[in-house]
Design a protein around this motif. Structure first.
Motif, PDB file in Angstrom:
ATOM      1  N   LYS A 267       0.824  -1.204   0.000  1.00  0.00           N
ATOM      2  CA  LYS A 267       0.000   0.000   0.000  1.00  0.00           C
ATOM      3  C   LYS A 267       0.862   1.260   0.000  1.00  0.00           C
ATOM      4  CE  LYS A 267      -4.022   2.219   2.059  1.00  0.00           C
ATOM      5  NZ  LYS A 267      -3.503   3.578   1.789  1.00  0.00           N
ATOM      6  N   LYS A 268       1.957   1.217   0.740  1.00  0.00           N
ATOM      7  CA  LYS A 268       2.821   2.402   0.800  1.00  0.00           C
ATOM      8  C   LYS A 268       3.382   2.727  -0.581  1.00  0.00           C
ATOM      9  CE  LYS A 268       6.600   4.437   3.461  1.00  0.00           C
ATOM     10  NZ  LYS A 268       7.544   4.253   4.590  1.00  0.00           N
ATOM     11  N   LYS A 269       3.843   1.708  -1.304  1.00  0.00           N
ATOM     12  CA  LYS A 269       4.404   1.942  -2.636  1.00  0.00           C
ATOM     13  C   LYS A 269       3.322   2.347  -3.632  1.00  0.00           C
ATOM     14  CE  LYS A 269       7.628  -1.255  -3.717  1.00  0.00           C
ATOM     15  NZ  LYS A 269       8.247  -2.609  -3.703  1.00  0.00           N
ATOM     16  N   TYR A 270       2.146   1.743  -3.510  1.00  0.00           N
ATOM     17  CA  TYR A 270       0.996   2.118  -4.347  1.00  0.00           C
ATOM     18  C   TYR A 270       0.658   3.593  -4.140  1.00  0.00           C
ATOM     19  CZ  TYR A 270      -4.008   2.257  -5.694  1.00  0.00           C
ATOM     20  OH  TYR A 270      -5.224   2.585  -6.235  1.00  0.00           O
ATOM     21  N   ASP A 271       0.582   4.017  -2.884  1.00  0.00           N
ATOM     22  CA  ASP A 271       0.236   5.418  -2.581  1.00  0.00           C
ATOM     23  C   ASP A 271       1.313   6.378  -3.076  1.00  0.00           C
ATOM     24  OD1 ASP A 271      -2.144   4.679  -1.385  1.00  0.00           O
ATOM     25  OD2 ASP A 271      -1.334   4.718   0.663  1.00  0.00           O
ATOM     26  N   ILE A 272       2.571   5.988  -2.950  1.00  0.00           N
ATOM     27  CA  ILE A 272       3.664   6.846  -3.422  1.00  0.00           C
ATOM     28  C   ILE A 272       3.510   7.113  -4.918  1.00  0.00           C
ATOM     29  CG2 ILE A 272       6.144   6.877  -3.944  1.00  0.00           C
ATOM     30  CD1 ILE A 272       6.579   5.499  -1.211  1.00  0.00           C
ATOM     31  N   LEU A 273       3.294   6.053  -5.702  1.00  0.00           N
ATOM     32  CA  LEU A 273       3.197   6.214  -7.154  1.00  0.00           C
ATOM     33  C   LEU A 273       1.929   6.956  -7.558  1.00  0.00           C
ATOM     34  CD1 LEU A 273       4.479   2.763  -8.455  1.00  0.00           C
ATOM     35  CD2 LEU A 273       5.674   4.951  -8.508  1.00  0.00           C
ATOM     36  N   ARG A 274       0.813   6.574  -6.959  1.00  0.00           N
ATOM     37  CA  ARG A 274      -0.448   7.220  -7.336  1.00  0.00           C
ATOM     38  C   ARG A 274      -0.430   8.703  -6.991  1.00  0.00           C
ATOM     39  NH1 ARG A 274      -6.539   5.114  -5.570  1.00  0.00           N
ATOM     40  NH2 ARG A 274      -7.707   6.617  -6.852  1.00  0.00           N
ATOM     41  N   ASN A 275       0.058   9.034  -5.804  1.00  0.00           N
ATOM     42  CA  ASN A 275       0.116  10.437  -5.389  1.00  0.00           C
ATOM     43  C   ASN A 275       1.109  11.233  -6.237  1.00  0.00           C
ATOM     44  OD1 ASN A 275      -1.773   9.942  -3.385  1.00  0.00           O
ATOM     45  ND2 ASN A 275      -0.240   9.630  -1.782  1.00  0.00           N
ATOM     46  N   TRP A 276       2.236  10.618  -6.566  1.00  0.00           N
ATOM     47  CA  TRP A 276       3.246  11.304  -7.382  1.00  0.00           C
ATOM     48  C   TRP A 276       2.668  11.692  -8.748  1.00  0.00           C
ATOM     49  CZ3 TRP A 276       8.297  13.079  -7.217  1.00  0.00           C
ATOM     50  CH2 TRP A 276       8.930  13.286  -8.445  1.00  0.00           C
ATOM     51  N   VAL A 277       2.021  10.732  -9.402  1.00  0.00           N
ATOM     52  CA  VAL A 277       1.451  11.009 -10.730  1.00  0.00           C
ATOM     53  C   VAL A 277       0.392  12.101 -10.641  1.00  0.00           C
ATOM     54  CG1 VAL A 277       0.117  10.022 -12.638  1.00  0.00           C
ATOM     55  CG2 VAL A 277       1.983   8.714 -11.622  1.00  0.00           C
ATOM     56  N   GLN A 278      -0.431  12.045  -9.590  1.00  0.00           N
ATOM     57  CA  GLN A 278      -1.466  13.066  -9.415  1.00  0.00           C
ATOM     58  C   GLN A 278      -0.831  14.448  -9.219  1.00  0.00           C
ATOM     59  OE1 GLN A 278      -5.210  12.564  -9.147  1.00  0.00           O
ATOM     60  NE2 GLN A 278      -4.786  14.678  -9.753  1.00  0.00           N
ATOM     61  N   GLU A 279       0.181  14.516  -8.384  1.00  0.00           N
ATOM     62  CA  GLU A 279       0.790  15.810  -8.068  1.00  0.00           C
ATOM     63  C   GLU A 279       1.648  16.350  -9.205  1.00  0.00           C
ATOM     64  OE1 GLU A 279       2.908  15.006  -4.478  1.00  0.00           O
ATOM     65  OE2 GLU A 279       1.066  14.619  -3.310  1.00  0.00           O
ATOM     66  N   GLN A 280       2.402  15.479  -9.868  1.00  0.00           N
ATOM     67  CA  GLN A 280       3.326  15.927 -10.908  1.00  0.00           C
ATOM     68  C   GLN A 280       2.665  16.118 -12.267  1.00  0.00           C
ATOM     69  OE1 GLN A 280       6.635  16.699 -10.376  1.00  0.00           O
ATOM     70  NE2 GLN A 280       6.174  16.366  -8.209  1.00  0.00           N
ATOM     71  N   TYR A 281       1.664  15.269 -12.565  1.00  0.00           N
ATOM     72  CA  TYR A 281       1.123  15.256 -13.926  1.00  0.00           C
ATOM     73  C   TYR A 281      -0.372  15.540 -14.012  1.00  0.00           C
ATOM     74  CZ  TYR A 281       5.711  13.278 -14.773  1.00  0.00           C
ATOM     75  OH  TYR A 281       7.075  13.088 -14.827  1.00  0.00           O
ATOM     76  N   GLY A 282      -1.040  15.638 -12.865  1.00  0.00           N
ATOM     77  CA  GLY A 282      -2.407  16.139 -12.851  1.00  0.00           C
ATOM     78  C   GLY A 282      -3.496  15.165 -13.215  1.00  0.00           C
ATOM     79  N   PHE A 283      -3.271  13.873 -13.006  1.00  0.00           N
ATOM     80  CA  PHE A 283      -4.344  12.902 -13.245  1.00  0.00           C
ATOM     81  C   PHE A 283      -4.168  11.711 -12.313  1.00  0.00           C
ATOM     82  CE2 PHE A 283      -0.915  11.730 -16.120  1.00  0.00           C
ATOM     83  CZ  PHE A 283      -0.833  10.360 -15.960  1.00  0.00           C
ATOM     84  N   ASP A 284      -5.238  10.949 -12.175  1.00  0.00           N
ATOM     85  CA  ASP A 284      -5.241   9.770 -11.316  1.00  0.00           C
ATOM     86  C   ASP A 284      -4.961   8.546 -12.178  1.00  0.00           C
ATOM     87  OD1 ASP A 284      -5.664   7.732  -9.531  1.00  0.00           O
ATOM     88  OD2 ASP A 284      -7.690   8.347  -8.953  1.00  0.00           O
ATOM     89  N   ILE A 285      -3.809   7.928 -11.996  1.00  0.00           N
ATOM     90  CA  ILE A 285      -3.437   6.780 -12.819  1.00  0.00           C
ATOM     91  C   ILE A 285      -4.366   5.589 -12.591  1.00  0.00           C
ATOM     92  CG2 ILE A 285      -1.775   5.843 -11.157  1.00  0.00           C
ATOM     93  CD1 ILE A 285       0.014   5.095 -13.552  1.00  0.00           C
ATOM     94  N   GLN A 286      -5.034   5.530 -11.422  1.00  0.00           N
ATOM     95  CA  GLN A 286      -5.950   4.419 -11.165  1.00  0.00           C
ATOM     96  C   GLN A 286      -7.141   4.448 -12.115  1.00  0.00           C
ATOM     97  OE1 GLN A 286      -5.655   1.612  -8.838  1.00  0.00           O
ATOM     98  NE2 GLN A 286      -7.107   1.104 -10.465  1.00  0.00           N
TER      99      GLN A 286
END
Length: 296
Positions: A267-286
Motif C-alpha cells: 500500500k505504501k508503494k501504491y500510494d507513493i506512485l499514485r500520489n506522485w502522478v497526481q501531483e506531478q502530472y495532474g491525473f489519477d493513474i488508477q
C-alpha cells in the motif's frame, strides 16, 4: 523534452549511417520528417489536425517504408512488416484511441509525452526466433508509435477487446515514456522494500513477496518466483519492481487491488506512485486501470 529526444535520436542515427557507409555527414542525404496535413482521405482528418495543432504530433495513415523505418531503433523496426489502414476506418481507429489513450490524460501531459509520429496500421507482425509469425497491436521506437488494428476488429470492438488493447497500449506507452525520459517517477518508491534476497510465495514467511512490498505482474510473471537481477549480490531488480507496479496500476481495477493493499508495504508503494502522478502530472493513474472493468 519530447523534441530534444527526437532531435538527438535523429542526429545519432545520421551519425551511425554516415560512419557505416564511410561518408561525411554532409554527404548523407537528409530524410524528410515533416508531413502534409490533412492527408485528405478520411473523415477523421479534422481530428488529426486538431491534435497536430495542439501537440505537434503527426497521426498518419498514409506513409512509406522510409517514414516508418526512419526511427532510431532501426534494427528492431526493420524486423516488422505492416499494412496501411484503409482510410475508411481511420475514424474508427481514432474513436478507439480516444477511449484508450487521448481522453485519459490532460493536455499538459500530452504536450510532454505524445510522440512525434503515430502510425495507424491494419496489420503489424514479425517473425520470431522460432520462425513463427507474431502479430502485434503496438510498437514504439525512439520517437514513433505504431498502432495496428484490422478493419474487421475496429467494427466489432467489445469491452473485453478494448480492455485488452488498452492494457497493451498503456504498458507500451509508459515503457516508452520512461525509457526516453519523457516522465519521471519518485526515488522514494525504492526506499520501501528490501531488494536483497529472493522473495517467495509462503504467506507465513517474512520473505513473502507481499510482506516485502512486491506485487504480481500483469502477465503473471513476477518477482515472487525466485527472480533476481544480480546473481553476485542476490538482489531483486528495482527496475523490474517499478515496472511491475506501473503495469498493475495501468491494468488493475480498484477492486483488483484490494487484497494486495491489505499488505502495508504494498500500500505504501501504491500510494507513493499514485500520489506522485497526481501531483506531478495532474491525473489519477488508477482511472486508467479502472477503464472498461465495470463493463465486463
Amino acid at each position: 523534452m519530447r523534441k530534444i529526444v527526437r532531435y538527438l535520436s535523429i542526429l545519432g542515427l545520421l551519425g551511425c549511417l554516415a560512419c557505416s557507409e564511410d561518408k561525411k555527414i554532409g554527404g548523407v542525404e537528409p530524410l524528410g520528417l515533416d508531413y502534409e496535413l490533412p492527408q485528405g482521405k478520411s473523415p477523421a482528418d479534422d481530428r488529426i489536425m486538431d491534435i497536430y495543432k495542439k501537440y505537434e504530433s503527426y497521426i498518419l495513415y498514409e506513409y512509406t517504408d522510409k517514414d516508418f523505418y526512419y526511427d532510431s531503433d532501426i534494427t528492431l523496426a526493420r524486423s516488422y512488416v505492416y499494412q496501411l489502414l484503409d482510410p475508411r476506418y481511420v475514424e474508427n481507429m481514432m474513436d478507439l484511441l480516444n477511449e484508450i489513450w487521448f481522453d485519459l490524460y490532460p493536455e499538459k501531459f500530452h504536450q510532454q509525452t505524445l510522440p512525434y509520429q503515430v502510425f495507424l496500421a491494419s496489420d503489424l507482425q514479425y517473425e520470431d526466433f522460432y520462425g513463427e509469425i507474431v502479430k502485434e497491436f503496438v510498437w514504439a521506437g525512439a520517437f514513433s508509435v505504431i498502432v495496428s488494428v484490422s478493419a474487421e476488429k475496429l467494427q466489432e470492438l467489445t469491452p473485453e477487446m478494448k480492455l485488452e488493447l488498452k492494457n497493451k497500449l498503456q504498458i507500451k506507452l509508459w515503457s516508452f515514456w520512461r525509457s526516453y525520459n519523457y516522465i519521471e517517477l519518485p526515488d522514494e518508491f525504492y526506499e520501501v522494500s528490501n531488494y536483497v534476497g529472493v522473495a517467495n510465495t509462503d504467506e507465513s514467511s517474512p520473505n513473502y513477496a507481499r510482506a516485502r512490498g512486491f506485487v504480481d505482474g500483469y502477465n503473471r510473471t513476477s518477482l515472487w518466483y525466485g527472480y533476481i537481477d544480480d546473481w553476485h549480490t542476490g538482489s531483486i531488480s528495482k527496475v523490474s519492481d517499478l515496472s511491475t507496479f506501473i503495469e498493475c496500476l495501468l491494468t488493475r481495477s480498484s477492486e483488483e487491488w484490494k487484497d494486495d493493499l491489505t499488505w502495508p508495504l504494498v500500500k505504501k508503494k501504491y500510494d507513493i506512485l499514485r500520489n506522485w502522478v497526481q501531483e506531478q502530472y495532474g491525473f489519477d493513474i488508477q482511472i486508467v486501470g479502472n477503464l472498461f472493468c465495470e463493463e465486463i
